[in-house]
Every structure is written in C-alpha cells, then in structure tokens.
Design a protein around this motif. Structure first.
Motif, PDB file in Angstrom:
ATOM      1  N   GLN A  86       0.829  -1.205   0.000  1.00 51.88           N
ATOM      2  CA  GLN A  86       0.000   0.000   0.000  1.00 51.88           C
ATOM      3  C   GLN A  86       0.867   1.261   0.000  1.00 51.88           C
ATOM      4  OE1 GLN A  86      -3.203  -0.007  -0.398  1.00 51.88           O
ATOM      5  NE2 GLN A  86      -3.675  -2.149  -0.051  1.00 51.88           N
TER       6      GLN A  86
ATOM      7  N   GLU B 150       2.586   2.342  -3.544  1.00 51.22           N
ATOM      8  CA  GLU B 150       1.873   3.017  -4.623  1.00 51.22           C
ATOM      9  C   GLU B 150       1.646   4.500  -4.370  1.00 51.22           C
ATOM     10  OE1 GLU B 150      -0.263   0.363  -7.458  1.00 51.22           O
ATOM     11  OE2 GLU B 150      -1.494   0.192  -5.665  1.00 51.22           O
ATOM     12  N   GLY B 151       1.896   4.959  -3.152  1.00 52.53           N
ATOM     13  CA  GLY B 151       1.646   6.373  -2.892  1.00 52.53           C
ATOM     14  C   GLY B 151       2.857   7.162  -2.458  1.00 52.53           C
ATOM     15  N   CYS B 152       4.045   6.549  -2.497  1.00 56.92           N
ATOM     16  CA  CYS B 152       5.239   7.211  -1.967  1.00 56.92           C
ATOM     17  C   CYS B 152       6.062   7.852  -3.077  1.00 56.92           C
ATOM     18  CB  CYS B 152       6.094   6.211  -1.190  1.00 56.92           C
ATOM     19  SG  CYS B 152       6.766   4.870  -2.203  1.00 56.92           S
TER      20      CYS B 152
ATOM     21  N   VAL C 257      -1.903   4.362  -8.562  1.00 59.03           N
ATOM     22  CA  VAL C 257      -1.738   5.687  -9.124  1.00 59.03           C
ATOM     23  C   VAL C 257      -1.973   5.631 -10.627  1.00 59.03           C
ATOM     24  CG1 VAL C 257      -0.075   6.349  -7.374  1.00 59.03           C
ATOM     25  CG2 VAL C 257       0.736   5.304  -9.463  1.00 59.03           C
TER      26      VAL C 257
ATOM     27  N   GLU D 200       0.957   9.847 -12.854  1.00 58.38           N
ATOM     28  CA  GLU D 200       1.583   9.922 -11.529  1.00 58.38           C
ATOM     29  C   GLU D 200       2.741   8.943 -11.425  1.00 58.38           C
ATOM     30  OE1 GLU D 200      -2.073  11.107  -8.576  1.00 58.38           O
ATOM     31  OE2 GLU D 200      -1.990   9.082  -9.376  1.00 58.38           O
TER      32      GLU D 200
END
Length: 271
Positions: free
Chosen positions: A130, A133-135, A172, A176
């Motif tokens: 998790q 995908e957002g770092c 993303v 992105e």
C-alpha cells in the motif's frame, strides 16, 4: 495491572530526574530495555510489562520514537500474540510518521518483525504494498528493499499480498507513476522489460529443478505484473516481477525423476 504499575514506576523515576536529561518517556524505555536484555527469548512472556512500556511510550517524543523503532522488533519474538498485535499497531504509527527520516527508518525496520515471527509476513507485505503506490521515489527504494527482505522469509506470502494490492485497483495513474522518473514512462517500461527478461531467464534455469507447477504460478504473477504496468502501476509492477523471481528461487527442489519412478515401482510392488 502489572503493566500499568511498571509504566507508572518507570515514569515516576524518570520524572524525578533533572529536566536537562532524557525525557521521562526515554528513561522509561531505557529501564524496559535494560530488563529485557537480561532475559532469553523463552522467558519474555514473563516480562511483557517491560515490552508494554516500550509500546506505550513509542510515540511520546522524537527520541522515544527513535528507540521504539529499533526495540519493538528487537524484542518481538517470544511475546504473546495479543501484545504482538499492539506492538505492530504502535509501530505502524511510526511508519506513518510525518517526519521523513522516521518514516523511512520504520519502513526499513518493518521486515524484522517477520524475521522474528514469520506468520506476520502477509500483514507486513500488505502494508508495504500500500505504501509503495503512494510514496515518492526515495521512499520507493526503501519499500522495495523491505519487500525483498520479506521475500527471503516467505516469498509466496509476499506474492499473494502484492496480487491482492493489484486486485484492489487503488493504484496511481500512469501520469503519476511516470512523474519524477528519469526520462519518461517509456523509461519505466524498459526497466520492467529488463526485469521480465531476468525472471524469464531464471525460469529457464530452474525449470528442471522446481517443476512445472511452481513455474506456472510464477508466470501468472509475472503476467499480473505486466497488467499492473499497463494500468499505470509501475511501482507495484516492479515489485511483483521481483517477487516472481524470488518465488521461483526459493521453491524447494522437486525429487529427481528416477527417485520418483523408483518410489512408484516400490508402491506398485507392495500392492
């Protein structure tokens, strides 16, 4: 309870010290660390109060966080499952810390929980998937290194959780994913293809060793990695490809065909 009494005693002793020294939380953690260092793993269930002190003080201040991120995994083995869950929950607060250095340090230390108690690999792999995908790209390197460490403990479990992350469909966008990359999205595709080629080479090397079922499973994971890339999820795609390679590498060798034939013959003769 005993745990509350220990925390109260440690905090009181720390509060009585000069204010120029370490904080009360740090002093309490130091007392707990000293006690835990004196007992072997098999005796830790009798010293859960000290471990609970570290959990309780884990986010008290910057120095307490720095100590807790090291000590919570260090003394994790041998503690009861309920307390282990509390420890992991406290540690995940450190993973989500707003301070970048603490965030990265916690991500780096996260696999140590699984090294101590392998049954936690799926949960930790899910957390890392998790985060991945957002770092940003600096943190991405830390997460990938931690996933590699988890794969050495239980590669199939890491594969399973990464596939679950893909299935959730919360990745993303392609834009992105390419943001901040050296070059463009095409650069990511070149890297992914290189990883693909390496994994396929590994498949060929291991085909006669681990057997077709393991190869088929790893190929399915590789296909999922390609699909993730096509959906713009280059980070989890790379992680899946690496996990596929690790999965094949750590499959136990199958029995040689001659040995299998001999065993079948012996069974037939007995019948």
């Amino acid at each position: 309870t005993g745990s509350e009494e220990f925390v109260a005693m440690a905090s009181a002793a720390a509060a009585a010290a000069p204010v120029t020294g370490p904080s009360p939380a740090v002093k309490a953690i130091l007392l707990a660390q000293e006690a835990l260092l004196k007992v072997p793993v098999e005796e830790r269930p009798g010293h859960v109060d000290q471990y609970n002190t570290i959990i309780t003080m884990a986010t008290a201040d910057a120095q307490a966080k720095s100590m807790a991120v090291r000590l919570l995994p260090q003394f994790f083995a041998g503690i009861d499952s309920e307390t282990q869950t509390k420890a992991l929950n406290a540690f995940l607060d450190l993973v989500e810390d707003e301070d970048t250095a603490m965030h990265e340090q916690a991500l780096t230390k996260l696999p140590e929980f699984a090294v101590a108690v392998p049954l936690y690999v799926p949960r930790l792999a899910d957390v890392l998937g998790q985060v991945l995908e957002g770092c940003d790209r600096e943190v991405q390197a830390v997460v990938n290194a931690s996933l590699a460490k988890l794969s050495r403990v239980d590669a199939p479990a890491v594969v399973s959780r990464l596939l679950a992350v893909v299935a959730q469909g919360n990745g993303v966008s392609a834009e992105e994913a390419a943001d901040g990359a050296p070059g463009s999205a095409a650069h990511d595709k070149v890297i992914l293809q290189a990883l693909d080629n390496r994994v396929l080479q590994r498949f060929r090397e291991r085909r006669g060793v681990v057997g077709e079922p393991a190869i088929a499973t790893a190929k399915a994971v590789l296909d999922a990695g390609r699909a993730a890339y096509d959906a713009g999820r280059t980070r989890v795609a790379r992680a899946l490809v690496h996990a596929a390679a690790r999965f094949v590498e750590f499959q136990p060798p199958r029995e040689p065909k001659a040995a299998t034939d001999a065993a079948d013959a012996a069974t037939d003769a007995a019948d």
